[in-house]
Write an enzyme that holds these catalytic residues in place. Structure first.
Site, PDB file in Angstrom:
ATOM      1  CG  HIS A  96      -1.865  -0.921   1.162  1.00 45.51           C
ATOM      2  ND1 HIS A  96      -3.198  -0.695   1.875  1.00 45.51           N
ATOM      3  CD2 HIS A  96      -2.048  -2.135   0.733  1.00 45.51           C
ATOM      4  CE1 HIS A  96      -3.775  -2.171   1.886  1.00 45.51           C
ATOM      5  NE2 HIS A  96      -3.344  -2.831   1.045  1.00 45.51           N
ATOM      6  CD  GLU A 103      -1.961   4.727   2.905  1.00 49.48           C
ATOM      7  OE1 GLU A 103      -3.000   5.285   3.066  1.00 49.48           O
ATOM      8  OE2 GLU A 103      -1.747   3.386   2.231  1.00 49.48           O
ATOM      9  CB  CYS A 139      -6.555   0.045   4.759  1.00 48.84           C
ATOM     10  SG  CYS A 139      -4.937  -0.788   4.813  1.00 48.84           S
ATOM     11  CB  CYS A 172      -2.144   1.819   6.089  1.00 52.21           C
ATOM     12  SG  CYS A 172      -1.605   1.205   4.536  1.00 52.21           S
TER      13      CYS A 172
END
Length: 156
Positions: free
Chosen positions: A53, A55, A83, A86
């Protein structure tokens, strides 16, 4: 000096470029003292890595760049509300401020729903959709005792 709007706009630009290049529609920027330390778009599909992801990648790069896992002096700018994975990484890294644009409802409308994960986190491990089976072994506790003894010797 760039401001919050500029860094958030950069995260959105990165998300858009990520989509153009075959990545997911998420972007992240991490700053310290008004300077960009790292930035990334979502690379899950391109890297064949469910943890890639935006992040997560930005956190990894920022930590490597400053040579510590402690990012308490940093701010994360994200094109979308992070999410659950993260979010956990943000807390573990010590980041103290997150500024984001879209929220989880916007992401869900685009096909990215974390609702089930948020619900699963609240459940007792024995009630989750994926079986979580605890098997006790005294060796597991020994690892933590070993760490506790080493922790005083480690320089962070």
């Amino acid at each position: 000096m760039p401001d919050d709007i500029s860094f958030l706009s950069r995260a959105i630009e990165i998300a858009s470029a990520g989509v153009d290049n075959g990545g997911g529609p998420f972007g992240a920027v991490i700053t310290k003292d008004g300077e960009i330390l790292s930035e990334s778009c979502n690379m899950v599909v391109l890297n064949h890595d469910p943890t890639a992801h935006a992040e997560m990648l930005a956190i990894r790069e920022a930590a490597a760049r400053i040579g510590t896992f402690d990012l308490h002096e940093c701010t994360l700018y994200a094109s979308c509300e992070p999410c659950p994975m993260c979010l956990g990484a943000i807390y573990w890294s010590g980041i103290r401020k997150v500024i984001y644009a879209s929220d989880r409802n916007d992401a869900e409308k685009a096909g990215f729903s974390d609702k089930m994960i948020y619900e699963e986190i609240d459940l007792d491990p024995s009630e989750r959709r994926i079986p979580f089976i605890r098997m006790t072994d005294k060796g597991a506790g020994e690892v933590f005792r070993k760490w506790k003894n080493m922790d005083d010797k480690i320089q962070y």
